[in-house]
Design an enzyme around this catalytic site. Sequence first.
Site, PDB file in Angstrom:
ATOM      1  CG  ASP A   1      39.880  45.919  47.071  1.00  9.15           C
ATOM      2  OD1 ASP A   1      39.450  47.375  47.418  1.00  9.15           O
ATOM      3  OD2 ASP A   1      39.395  44.924  47.842  1.00  9.15           O
TER       4      ASP A   1
ATOM      5  CG  ASN B   1      32.662  50.685  44.375  1.00 13.49           C
ATOM      6  OD1 ASN B   1      33.207  50.530  43.550  1.00 13.49           O
ATOM      7  ND2 ASN B   1      32.559  50.028  45.690  1.00 13.49           N
TER       8      ASN B   1
HETATM    9  C1  FPP Z   1      38.414  50.116  45.577  1.00  9.76           C
HETATM   10  O1  FPP Z   1      39.039  50.524  46.377  1.00  9.76           O
HETATM   11  C2  FPP Z   1      38.577  51.132  44.400  1.00  9.76           C
HETATM   12  C3  FPP Z   1      37.628  51.909  43.939  1.00  9.76           C
HETATM   13  C4  FPP Z   1      36.325  51.822  44.242  1.00  9.76           C
HETATM   14  C5  FPP Z   1      37.979  52.712  42.889  1.00  9.76           C
HETATM   15  C6  FPP Z   1      39.116  52.431  41.879  1.00  9.76           C
HETATM   16  C7  FPP Z   1      39.789  53.756  41.225  1.00  9.76           C
HETATM   17  C8  FPP Z   1      40.894  53.690  40.779  1.00  9.76           C
HETATM   18  C9  FPP Z   1      41.998  52.985  41.300  1.00  9.76           C
HETATM   19  C10 FPP Z   1      41.171  55.149  40.368  1.00  9.76           C
HETATM   20  C11 FPP Z   1      41.374  54.816  38.890  1.00  9.76           C
HETATM   21  C12 FPP Z   1      40.005  55.379  38.336  1.00  9.76           C
HETATM   22  C13 FPP Z   1      39.812  56.169  37.644  1.00  9.76           C
HETATM   23  C14 FPP Z   1      38.503  57.034  38.218  1.00  9.76           C
HETATM   24  C15 FPP Z   1      40.347  56.321  36.373  1.00  9.76           C
HETATM   25  P1  FPP Z   1      38.456  50.831  47.898  1.00  9.76           P
HETATM   26  O2  FPP Z   1      38.405  52.435  47.898  1.00  9.76           O
HETATM   27  O3  FPP Z   1      37.153  50.137  47.867  1.00  9.76           O
HETATM   28  O4  FPP Z   1      39.359  50.414  49.001  1.00  9.76           O
HETATM   29  P2  FPP Z   1      38.935  49.648  50.430  1.00  9.76           P
HETATM   30  O5  FPP Z   1      38.532  48.327  50.085  1.00  9.76           O
HETATM   31  O6  FPP Z   1      40.521  49.856  50.965  1.00  9.76           O
HETATM   32  O7  FPP Z   1      38.165  50.713  50.968  1.00  9.76           O
END
Ligand code: FPP
Length: 253
Positions: A20, A68
């Site tokens: 996250d 998501n």
């Molecule tokens: C949550 O952070 C993360 C995700 C929705 C995507 C996770 C993906 C990766 C770490 C990349 C690796 C994956 C692949 C495709 C190989 P957020 O964007 O919800 O963070 P926030 O809570 O700060 O908004």
Amino acid sequence: MSPGADQFSVLPRHIAFIMDGNGRWARQRGFARTHGHEKGVEVLRTITRRCVDLGVEEMTCFALSTENFRRRPDDEIDFLLDLLARYLSKESDELDELGVRLKFIGRIEELPPGCRADLERSVRSSSANEKMTLRLAINYGGRCEIVDAARQIAREVAGGTLDPAKVDEKEIESRLYEPMMPDPDLVIRTAGDLRISNFLLWQSSYSELYFAPSSWPDFTTADLDRALEAYQERERRFGSIGVDESSDSGDRG
Ligand code: FPP
């Protein structure tokens, strides 16, 4: 012995990661959220290597939740699916060298056909790798997984092939996305929030939870080692009583 593996007397066989904080990490630095996901892939590569070196057998990473998938803007989802495709094509040689077998869990059938084909190809081509399994949860939700198992059971009961009186934990488990997957011993969530967010709900019933303050893009091997140090101190009781405890403690741990 692998570098650093002797540092820990008890190693989790299976570590699950809630990666996250990508979006916040990027916004705090004045970048688009997508840049945080790109950085997140680099961290995934580093942490995968470290887990292989340590001798961890299974890693499961929450890459895209059903929530998501439904609630994020289309362009962010398109970006994540494209990033996944790039990751699979770019990393496959390194994952082979490391001996990492790839697997995927989630409502994979709802993904675009091109993406499904990429996932199937990666699973097939890495299937002989035996050092570690890296499982990516894509369009995954713990409640959806239980709903899907319940629907399958309902179909079998309606079809007369399953006796409702025989439905027990084993029957439910055998209809989850990956029935033979061992439960995670340790679930690590980055970016400070203290919740499980619909990840591996069935399988994490007795997992140890560790919350790291760093965002996923800032998560380092030293942070992973800190989580593993904390894991050394956990007493896993699986509902029994601890060695030093009286039998009336009332603790369900
Ligand atoms: C949550 O952070 C993360 C995700 C929705 C995507 C996770 C993906 C990766 C770490 C990349 C690796 C994956 C692949 C495709 C190989 P957020 O964007 O919800 O963070 P926030 O809570 O700060 O908004």
